[in-house]
Design an enzyme around this catalytic site. Sequence first.
Site, PDB file in Angstrom:
ATOM      1  N   LYS A   1       3.978  -2.828   6.700  1.00 46.84           N
ATOM      2  CA  LYS A   1       4.368  -3.153   5.229  1.00 46.84           C
ATOM      3  C   LYS A   1       5.832  -4.340   5.524  1.00 46.84           C
ATOM      4  CE  LYS A   1       7.053  -2.003   1.691  1.00 46.84           C
ATOM      5  NZ  LYS A   1       8.564  -1.544   1.755  1.00 46.84           N
TER       6      LYS A   1
ATOM      7  N   ASP B   1       2.201  -0.397   0.370  1.00 40.45           N
ATOM      8  CA  ASP B   1       3.275   0.777   0.562  1.00 40.45           C
ATOM      9  C   ASP B   1       2.632   1.796  -0.677  1.00 40.45           C
ATOM     10  OD1 ASP B   1       2.923  -0.154  -2.445  1.00 40.45           O
ATOM     11  OD2 ASP B   1       5.136   0.228  -2.556  1.00 40.45           O
TER      12      ASP B   1
END
Length: 219
Positions: free
Chosen positions: A121, A139
Amino acid sequence: MLTKKQIRHCLETMGEMFPDARCELNHSNPFELLIAVTLSAQCTDALVNKVTKNLFQKYKTPDDYIAVPLEELQQDIRSIGLYRNKAKNIQKLCRMLIEEYGREVPQTREELMKLPGVGRKTANVVLSVAFGIPAIAVDTHVERVSKRLGFCRYKDSVLEVEQTLMKKVPKEEWSITHHRMIFFGRYHCKAQRPQCEICPLLDLCREGKKRMKQKENKK
DNA sequence: AACTCGGGGCA
DNA sequence: TGCCCAGAGTT
């Protein structure tokens, strides 16, 4: 699962709801962004910005971060959760930048993910925000919104969510897409109290329709 | 897949 | 008080 066309409509609507959707972490170069995103794990960006405001005054380069004792850096980011590990990771990360990457932030996902504290991420945020390289950072917001609306399957892993989005969204829109979904997830399609009653996407949202039906049955 | 790290913000 | 926050690393 929604079609490409339906997903496109959802993303456009999110764009209208949040025209200013963008990365809100303070930074003026890739290195600062990398530090800021690393710090942001499991804490709000508002809190990160409060800390980096002073942090970036004191520390400009990778060398600055390793010039101080670990305890000092830990104190400087103390108000952020997980600060002990994060400080440790930042020093390790800075040593790697100095020794292996000529003090430059690497521009591939593979290299970024070799850095301590940098997962998929974080790497994707750095790629897209700092370097303009198309990437979708998944996320908790992006994952939740994708699953509720039906962009992907409920059981999909984070990686599968990312791959599905990349398949269904044109490459030029990957970067803006994750920001739109994050804003939509943070301010509207919240984890606790999603605002289905006033949601412009309710008609095609499988989770929303389910929730509204449950609410109806309670009456 | 589940667990741990963790202080601050907000209800 | 209790619960969550723009995750990553380990088991």
